[in-house]
Structures are given as structure tokens and as C-alpha cells.
Design a protein around this motif. Structure first.
Motif, short mmCIF file in Angstrom:
data_model
loop_
_atom_site.label_atom_id
_atom_site.label_comp_id
_atom_site.label_asym_id
_atom_site.label_seq_id
_atom_site.Cartn_x
_atom_site.Cartn_y
_atom_site.Cartn_z
N UNK A 80 89.62 118.14 -9.03
CA UNK A 80 90.86 117.76 -9.74
C UNK A 80 91.99 117.67 -8.74
N UNK A 81 93.05 116.85 -9.15
CA UNK A 81 94.22 116.69 -8.27
C UNK A 81 95.41 116.19 -9.09
N UNK A 82 96.62 116.42 -8.60
CA UNK A 82 97.84 115.86 -9.22
C UNK A 82 98.05 114.42 -8.75
N UNK A 83 98.17 113.50 -9.70
CA UNK A 83 98.40 112.09 -9.35
C UNK A 83 99.80 111.72 -9.87
N UNK A 84 100.73 111.41 -9.03
CA UNK A 84 102.14 111.15 -9.40
C UNK A 84 102.50 109.73 -9.00
N UNK A 85 103.05 108.98 -10.00
CA UNK A 85 103.50 107.61 -9.71
C UNK A 85 105.01 107.63 -9.58
N UNK A 86 105.54 107.33 -8.43
CA UNK A 86 106.99 107.33 -8.24
C UNK A 86 107.60 106.10 -8.91
N UNK A 87 108.92 106.16 -9.12
CA UNK A 87 109.62 105.04 -9.78
C UNK A 87 109.56 103.77 -8.95
N UNK A 88 109.34 103.90 -7.59
CA UNK A 88 109.36 102.71 -6.74
C UNK A 88 107.96 102.13 -6.52
N UNK A 89 106.91 102.68 -7.12
CA UNK A 89 105.55 102.24 -6.87
C UNK A 89 105.38 100.78 -7.33
#
Length: 776
Positions: A8-17
């Protein structure tokens, strides 16, 4: 994290992606060997926030809160919620920045509005949520003023109010009185409330036990959302007495006759009983029909004059005693001498006789015995009439005292003051002599009709034969006709289409320099026989002070003058009153006139004078020491005057029209100053039958202004009600019981300019005008 082989892992989408596929390489090692694979993640666009609201209906100037139907929510977070636009809504709007709860106060204006609330998420994405706000305008209700009911009157259907509403058809509005469909107060009962396209009618009944005064009722109108309340006042008038009168009647001794009422029987309710109340010293038989008032007499006796009283009772118990003056003629008069009714020979055709004209009267006396008989015959003329000559074949014929002034002795057409229509001026014609047996003698005398005789009034010549009451005859005086046809019927609404005794010139203006503002006034006496004296009163429209002048118009004369020569630098109105030479008002329905008015603003019009007819002025009209006289515009002495007026065509200012409105208060004491205008109320109508109410305040006795957005002030404004290319109309009235008149003058760039007197819609019977007179 590796939990027993699960990674498992944290997947974060930034606002600039950037949207699309994102590729990663995964490796696993057991310490000796390594394995590699690819991890692909799909990146989608940021979702805007979620926020929506339902529509809301509020009463005018009301308040409320609106909870979101959905949201506020977001795949990230909602960071800002704010009012983005109020649209046409003018009240207060606020929103909770976290919950999205909307608060509204002071809801206005009436109508449908769109408010936009904007939600912004953590990446700057926005959602605009709209709220449809429906502001329900207050319904309008206007009570009718001047409603009155006389105690004891029966069922009477009347218009009591008008209603309208911006959102609801007038016919769908609910109207109640004192909270219900019927009500009672002060002896007045109101039932059968009906709304017909916004006109509210009801049956008003005044019970016999009512109290004179004012009965107040509460009227309410409701459009389903909002309610408006007002007060309806009904004047309760004391019960009127029954109407019943009889004319004087004569009958031969021992004879019989029937007498119909001269007026009545009538009542505001009903006459329930008519009976003989007193026979006086009359000894013959008498009866009266209890419903028609017809009196039947027989066996008339004794000779002489008797007062018979007939008693009429109405449904509330009020009574009227009508007296019949009955003359029982002794057979033969004095001894054997008898006389038939005097014969009146009228000149011309149709039995018309004019004031100041001569008339011949003959009387035949007969001796029914075979022997000569001596007697004295005395004819008494009506007050104001004068005997010019007297002839007979035998005996002595003498004109008695009280000679009136004739036109030959009064070249100016005015009676000498010392002989002015005084009661002591009654004249007699006396014949004394002997008539042979079984013979007759005919007496002839010429009489001049009084110059102040009232048109339509009956005047009677009475006589005695040997001291006993003799026969009498009457004639009716009619004013001379100006041409073919009948003379005008004077009692009615004041207007510009008839000659009259009082003229109202609604407007005059002038400047010291007459080339800026001027009025030319003309005045005509249409009487083809007699002159007329006229008292002119120039009323300053601002200060209400009065300047006056007296002019004498000979028969068929016209007089014209400019206002700048008489009253320069003043704007107001003019009253012309027909008077006698002492200043007392008199009936002389022969005056006509008009005014040509020009303002510096180029407003100009030709305005006929409004004629107010005289109907019945007391004779004599003034007492010996009178310094003032009061004209009563009550429909009895003079025509009633208008209380509400109408402007029939209002052009739009957007088409280059400049419309001037002038309103006058008519009344007051002109020895101290004319009466001032009180508050006015009115309705402005567009050409689609929609009305807007307004009020006007005035301080002088003449109100002037240019019609527009601030005069009168309406909601919406005047130019919105009557836009370019459209027309409208207006009606207004005095809030108090006041007489008013007015003018509308339009100045147009198209050249289609002009003005007219305002039409009268209703009248008041309470207006009076006091004028000065010349002390005697």
C-alpha cells in the motif's frame, strides 16, 4: 508498506498535475534477485464543487433563509462560498461561507429575481448555484370616500372599494370586512360583498335605530401571500322626514274637489301612513288616501281661508305635517256680485312671458240680481310686479301704492335701490262702482312682470270682492330664449355647454411684460332683454388673496380684457358671479365666457369658462345690513361642484410632450381669502387598465406642476407607466369633502398642443363661497 505481501502507498494528485496516464516502475528484491514491473495511474480532471438551491417565494419586504438542496461538497474541499450576483433583487442577501445557508431580508422589488451563489474548491474550480426568488407585492385596496346612508333607508348596493395586485388578477383577490363577509357598526349593516374584476360592491342598510355620525369598518385584501388593511368610513345621516306638500287650493262654498300632493309622498325609506291631522276651522267632509296622499273634500264650508294639516309617517316613525291652504269662496262674493278667475293674456306663443315684459289681465264682475249692486274689487299683484294702467267702462279704477321702477324710468336697466324688490312694494288695482241688474262689467289692467322674477316660478294675482276672498289666477315666468328651441335645463353638473349665473375660469396668468405670459378673458351676457351686473374675483393661486372688480354687461354685450391690465404678475383662477346692484347674488343664467392662456414655457390653451347654474336664490337674497352673502353649491341654490376629476388623455413625455396640470380649490370666504387645497389622492392608469395610486399635497388654492416622474410620484415611475408611443389617463379626488376644478395643457414638439378643462366624475353638495356685498 508491505503487509504480508500486500503493498500500500499514499497516492496524491496535486492541483497542477496534467491529466492522462502517469507511469511508475515497481521493483521487488529478495536480497539476491530483483524483479521489475510497471504501475500505471490514470489522472482525471478536477471535479467542480457541488451546490444547488430550490426557488423561494417571499412577501414584499419579507425575509427568509434558504438551505442548499445539494452540497456544499467537493472531491477535495470547498474553500469559499459567496454571493456572486443579486440580479434585479434590491434587498439584503448574505451566505454562510462554510454551510452555504443563504439569508434574505427586505425582499424587493415585487417580481421574480435570480440570485447567484458561487462555490470555489481548493483547486480554484467554481460552481454557480442560482436561486429563483419570487417577491410577492402587497395587494392594494382603495376605499371609496364620501359614502353616506340615511337612517331608515332600504337596501342599497354600492361600490365600497377597488383592489389590484401586481401578481394576482384583481378578480382573484380575497376581500373581507371586519374579518368576514358581513359586518355591522353604528346602525349600518354591510352584506353581500362581491369582487367584480377588482371593483368591490356590497349592500349597505341603515337601520332605524342607527346613530348619526360615522361608522368605521376594516377592509382587508389578501392575494394568498400578503394582506393589506384599510378603513372604510360610512357617514350615517339622521333619518329624513317624509316629503309631502300641497299647493294652495280654492273651492266654491258647498262644493267639492280633490287635491293631489305638489310633492311626495316620498321618503328615503317608505311612507307607511298618511292621515288627516287637523281640519282647523273647516267644517266640510275631508278624507285622504293613506298611500297616495290624494285629499278629497266635499260640502266646503265655511267661507274663508282654512289651514288643513295632513300627517305623513315614515317607516322609522318620523313625521311631516303638510298644510293645505284652502280658500272657500263665498257664493257671489259681496252680495249678488260674482267674479270668474282673472284672465291673463300672454303675449307671443306658447304661453311664455319674460321678466320685465308687460301682460294684460282682465276681470269680469257679474250682478246676478235684477237690481243694481255696488261693490269694491281689489286685485293684489305679486311682489315685484307693477301696474301700468287700468281701464273699465264704468266706475272708478285706481292703481294703488308701491309703484315699481320700470325700464323707462331706469335707462341703465338697474332698479333703484329704494324700491329693490321689497315686500312693501306689493301693488293693488282697485275698482269700485255699481253694476246694473243682471249685467256685467269687465276691468282691464296692464301689468309689468318684475325684472327680477325667477324663471320657472309661478306668480299669482289674488283678489277680493266686497271684502270677501275672490278668485285668483297665476302665470309662470320663463327666461327669454336666445333662439329656436327650449331654454337649457340648468340644474345639473357644471359644464362649459350652458349659460349660468356663476362662471369659473380655471386659469389665468400674466407677467408685467405681457409678451412673456398673458391671458385674454372674455365675458358675455346672452340675455336679449336685460343687463347683468357681474362681480369678478381674481384669486391668487399661491397666496389665495383676492382682488375684485364689478362690471355691468348690457343685453347681448361681450367684454374682453387682458389679465396683465387687471392683475399683472399673478397666476390663479377667476370667479364671476351675477349680482344685483347692491352686490347680492342673483339668478341670471345668461353668462358665458372663456380665456386664452399663454405661459412663457409655451404652454397655451383656449379654455371655456365652466358654467354653474343658479337654481333658487332666496328673495330678497340679502338682509338690510348684509355685508356678505354665501352661495351654496348644493344642487338647490346652485349646481353642485366637482369633487373628483379625470384627465382623459395623457401623452408620454418620451415623445416630446410637456403636460401641465392645474388643480383649483373652489370655496371659502373671499372677503378674507379663498379656501386652500387639502391633500389629494388619485390613480394613474396605463392603456392596459392597470392603475397606480398616488397622493398630492398642496398648500395654496391652486396646484400647478408638470406631469412626470416626480409629479405625481408613482411606483413604477410615470415614464414607465406611460412609455414612448403610449397614452394613459388619470383620475383624482379631494381626500376631504372639497370642491375642485382643473385644467390640463400639453405642449408638444409635434405641434399638436393645447389644453382643456378636466371632466368631473363626482360632485359634492357641501361647497360654499362667501362674497362681499355693498352695504345698503
Amino acid at each position: 508498506l508491505n503487509s504480508n505481501g500486500t503493498i500500500t502507498a499514499d497516492i496524491l494528485a496535486s492541483c497542477q498535475v496534467v491529466t492522462g496516464p502517469a507511469g511508475f516502475t515497481l521493483q521487488v528484491s529478495d536480497g539476491m534477485a530483483v524483479a521489475t514491473t510497471a504501475l500505471n495511474i490514470s489522472v482525471t480532471a478536477n471535479s467542480p464543487p457541488t451546490l444547488s438551491y430550490s426557488s423561494q417565494t417571499l412577501a414584499s419586504w419579507g425575509s427568509g433563509t434558504i438551505i442548499p438542496v445539494t452540497g456544499p461538497s467537493d472531491n477535495g474541499s470547498v474553500t469559499v462560498i459567496a454571493v456572486h450576483s443579486q440580479g434585479t433583487y434590491t434587498g439584503a442577501v448574505s451566505v454562510n461561507p462554510s454551510t452555504g445557508l443563504v439569508t434574505i431580508t427586505g425582499a424587493a422589488p415585487a417580481g421574480t429575481h435570480t440570485i447567484t451563489i458561487r462555490a470555489t474548491d481548493n483547486c480554484g474550480a467554481t460552481t454557480d448555484a442560482t436561486i429563483s426568488i419570487i417577491v410577492n407585492g402587497l395587494p392594494m385596496i382603495m376605499p371609496v370616500s364620501g359614502i353616506s346612508r340615511t337612517i331608515g333607508s332600504g337596501l342599497a348596493n354600492s361600490t365600497i372599494a377597488t383592489v389590484n395586485d401586481a401578481e394576482t388578477t384583481a378578480a382573484s383577490l380575497t376581500v373581507t370586512i371586519n374579518g368576514g363577509t358581513s359586518a355591522s357598526s353604528g346602525g349600518i349593516t354591510i352584506t353581500n360583498l362581491v369582487n367584480t374584476a377588482g371593483t368591490i360592491t356590497a349592500d349597505l342598510i341603515a337601520a332605524c335605530g342607527g346613530t348619526a355620525g360615522t361608522a368605521a369598518f376594516t377592509l382587508q385584501v389578501n392575494d394568498g401571500v400578503a394582506t393589506t388593511t384599510t378603513t372604510l368610513n360610512v357617514t350615517v345621516v339622521a333619518n329624513a322626514l317624509p316629503t309631502l306638500t300641497y299647493a294652495a287650493t280654492s273651492v266654491n262654498g258647498g262644493g267639492s274637489t280633490t287635491i293631489n300632493p305638489a310633492t311626495g309622498p316620498g321618503d328615503n325609506g317608505s311612507v307607511v301612513a298618511i292621515a288627516v291631522h287637523s281640519q282647523g276651522n273647516y267644517t266640510g267632509a275631508i278624507s285622504v288616501n293613506p298611500s297616495t296622499g290624494l285629499v278629497t273634500l266635499s260640502g266646503a264650508a265655511p267661507a274663508g281661508t282654512h289651514g288643513i294639516t295632513i300627517h305623513a309617517t315614515d317607516n322609522c316613525g318620523a313625521t311631516t305635517d303638510a298644510t293645505i291652504q284652502l280658500t272657500v269662496t263665498a257664493s257671489g262674493g259681496s252680495g249678488p256680485i260674482t267674479g270668474g278667475n282673472p284672465s291673463i293674456g300672454l303675449p307671443g306663443s306658447g304661453g311664455r312671458i319674460s321678466p320685465g315684459s308687460p301682460v294684460t289681465i282682465t276681470q269680469t264682475l257679474t250682478n246676478t240680481s235684477s237690481s243694481p249692486a255696488t261693490t269694491v274689487y281689489v286685485a293684489t299683484l305679486p311682489v315685484g310686479f307693477s301696474a301700468l294702467s287700468c281701464t273699465s267702462p264704468t266706475g272708478s279704477c285706481v292703481i294703488g301704492t308701491g309703484t315699481q321702477v320700470s325700464p323707462a324710468n331706469d335707462p341703465d336697466g338697474l332698479r333703484l335701490k329704494s324700491n329693490l324688490f321689497a315686500a312693501s312694494a306689493s301693488q293693488t288695482v282697485t275698482w269700485s262702482g255699481t253694476i246694473p241688474g243682471n249685467s256685467s262689467v269687465t276691468i282691464g289692467y296692464q301689468v309689468q312682470v318684475g325684472v327680477q322674477a325667477i324663471s320657472g316660478t309661478q306668480y299669482c294675482v289674488t283678489s277680493t270682492i266686497g271684502g270677501a276672498t275672490g278668485p285668483s289666477s297665476c302665470l309662470t315666468v320663463n327666461a327669454p330664449s336666445a333662439g329656436p328651441g327650449n331654454p337649457p335645463i340648468f340644474a345639473g353638473l357644471p359644464n362649459t355647454q350652458k349659460p349660468a349665473s356663476v362662471l369659473i375660469f380655471n386659469l389665468y396668468t400674466s407677467s408685467v411684460s405681457s409678451n412673456r405670459e398673458e391671458t385674454q378673458i372674455s365675458l358675455t351676457n346672452t340675455n336679449p332683454v336685460n343687463p347683468t351686473v357681474v362681480h369678478l374675483f381674481f384669486v391668487d393661486g399661491t397666496t389665495c388673496t383676492t382682488a375684485d372688480q364689478i362690471v355691468t354687461l348690457t343685453q347681448n354685450q361681450t367684454a374682453s380684457f387682458n389679465a396683465s391690465d387687471i392683475d399683472p404678475g399673478v397666476t390663479g383662477y377667476l370667479i364671476a358671479v351675477a349680482i344685483d346692484e347692491t352686490g347680492c347674488p342673483k339668478i341670471s343664467n345668461h353668462l358665458i365666457g372663456g380665456a386664452v392662456v399663454r405661459f412663457e414655457s409655451d404652454h397655451r390653451a383656449t379654455l371655456p369658462a365652466i358654467g354653474v347654474a343658479g337654481i333658487s336664490v332666496a328673495t330678497p337674497p340679502c338682509l338690510a345690513d348684509s355685508t356678505a352673502a354665501t352661495l351654496a353649491f348644493n344642487g338647490i341654490a346652485y349646481d353642485e361642484l366637482p369633487r373628483s376629476l379625470a384627465i382623459h388623455t395623457l401623452p408620454s413625455p418620451a415623445n416630446g410632450n410637456s403636460s401641465m396640470l392645474i388643480i383649483n380649490r373652489i370655496g371659502g370666504d373671499l372677503t378674507t381669502g379663498a379656501a386652500r387645497l387639502g391633500p389629494l389622492a388619485g390613480l394613474l392608469f396605463d392603456d392596459s387598465e392597470v392603475a397606480r395610486s398616488f397622493t398630492l399635497a398642496a398648500g395654496g388654492c391652486q396646484l400647478r406642476g408638470l406631469l412626470g416622474n416626480n409629479f405625481p410620484r408613482t411606483v413604477p415611475r410615470y415614464t414607465t407607466v406611460i412609455p414612448a408611443g403610449r397614452t394613459g389617463w388619470m383620475k383624482f379626488w379631494a381626500v376631504g369633502d372639497e370642491a375642485i376644478s382643473g385644467v390640463m395643457i400639453n405642449e408638444a414638439v409635434s405641434g399638436l398642443s393645447g389644453g382643456y378643462n378636466l371632466q368631473a366624475l363626482t360632485t359634492t353638495s357641501s361647497a360654499t363661497l362667501t362674497i362681499p356685498v355693498i352695504p345698503k
